[in-house]
Design an enzyme around this catalytic site. Sequence first.
Site, short mmCIF file in Angstrom:
data_model
loop_
_atom_site.label_atom_id
_atom_site.label_comp_id
_atom_site.label_asym_id
_atom_site.label_seq_id
_atom_site.Cartn_x
_atom_site.Cartn_y
_atom_site.Cartn_z
N LYS A 131 0.84 -1.22 0.00
CA LYS A 131 0.00 0.00 0.00
C LYS A 131 0.87 1.26 0.00
O LYS A 131 0.66 2.16 -0.80
CB LYS A 131 -0.92 0.04 1.24
N ARG A 151 -9.29 0.94 8.91
CA ARG A 151 -8.93 -0.45 9.14
C ARG A 151 -10.01 -1.20 9.92
O ARG A 151 -9.83 -2.38 10.21
CB ARG A 151 -7.64 -0.51 9.96
N ARG A 163 11.48 -6.71 4.42
CA ARG A 163 11.24 -5.30 4.07
C ARG A 163 12.21 -4.38 4.80
O ARG A 163 12.48 -4.53 5.98
CB ARG A 163 9.79 -4.97 4.47
N ARG A 206 11.66 -2.01 10.29
CA ARG A 206 10.61 -1.61 11.25
C ARG A 206 10.54 -2.58 12.41
O ARG A 206 10.61 -3.78 12.21
CB ARG A 206 9.25 -1.62 10.53
N ARG A 255 -0.64 -9.06 13.07
CA ARG A 255 -1.23 -8.05 12.18
C ARG A 255 -2.12 -8.70 11.13
O ARG A 255 -3.15 -8.16 10.75
CB ARG A 255 -0.11 -7.22 11.53
P1 AMP Z 1 1.09 0.28 8.87
O1 AMP Z 1 2.29 1.11 8.67
O2 AMP Z 1 -0.11 0.76 8.09
O3 AMP Z 1 1.34 -1.20 8.66
O4 AMP Z 1 0.68 0.44 10.41
C1 AMP Z 1 1.54 0.07 11.46
C2 AMP Z 1 0.77 -0.08 12.76
O5 AMP Z 1 0.18 1.19 13.10
C3 AMP Z 1 -0.40 -1.05 12.71
O6 AMP Z 1 0.01 -2.40 12.95
C4 AMP Z 1 -1.26 -0.51 13.86
O7 AMP Z 1 -0.72 -0.86 15.13
C5 AMP Z 1 -1.09 0.99 13.70
N1 AMP Z 1 -2.12 1.54 12.77
C6 AMP Z 1 -1.90 2.13 11.56
N2 AMP Z 1 -3.05 2.51 11.00
C7 AMP Z 1 -4.04 2.15 11.86
C8 AMP Z 1 -5.46 2.24 11.84
N3 AMP Z 1 -6.12 2.78 10.79
N4 AMP Z 1 -6.14 1.77 12.91
C9 AMP Z 1 -5.51 1.24 13.97
N5 AMP Z 1 -4.18 1.09 14.04
C10 AMP Z 1 -3.44 1.53 13.00
#
Ligand code: AMP
Length: 208
Positions: A13, A88, A127, A155, A166
């Site tokens: 994404k 989400r 990654r 990360r 996740r």
């Molecule tokens: P991402 O970079 O999108 O994979 O997000 C990393 C982490 O941030 C996720 O595993 C969640 O812990 C938190 N996070 C990001 N976006 C959201 C969201 N829309 N709702 C809840 N937690 C989020």
Amino acid sequence: MRIVFMGPPGAGKGTQASALVEKYRIPHISTGDMFRQAVKAGTPLGQEADRYMKSGKLVPDEITVGLVRERIKKSDARGGFMLDGFPRTVAQAEALESMLSTEEMNLDIVLMLDVPDELIVSRIIGRRMDPETGRIYHLDFSPPPYEVMDRLVHRKDDTEDSCRARLTAYHEKTAPLVPFYESRGLLKKVNGVGAQDSITERIHEALA
Ligand code: AMP
């Protein structure tokens, strides 16, 4: 254009949204990036979010919705935006719908990057991100140039345990957004398997 990118963790994404920014000239809004910045800055929001992110859990809806509400009010988002990693949950999607409708705005499209679970874990574990350019690489599938190798970061939630948590959160909380957006005629699925450029091409076709 108001676009939502959805898909499992590691679907690409962020990579794909970054690739489209220049063409569409709208901001790329990633809740994950916003939370990571807050963690780095050590703000109260960051400290709260970190508790959930570390273990691969979703940050509570109230916190996440508040963050997005403030972000999309900014002037650069008036003409459109690309949301990556938000919504989400169905509650977040409903909150987004009501935020936009008070401004008489709508989403144009929800792009779902489809990648089978079997590919996710290896994609996430390999990654790496270049903190200077924000570019995302994969040690095997999209190898970084030798010169940037030393500065790449991994990360801290890109571990196998966190990745599995996740994925579970994705299936339980985020997958219900597929019928939610299908029923509104907004969902378009794009095959997220293959070379980065061919996926970008498929996205351009979906947006055309
Ligand atoms: P991402 O970079 O999108 O994979 O997000 C990393 C982490 O941030 C996720 O595993 C969640 O812990 C938190 N996070 C990001 N976006 C959201 C969201 N829309 N709702 C809840 N937690 C989020």
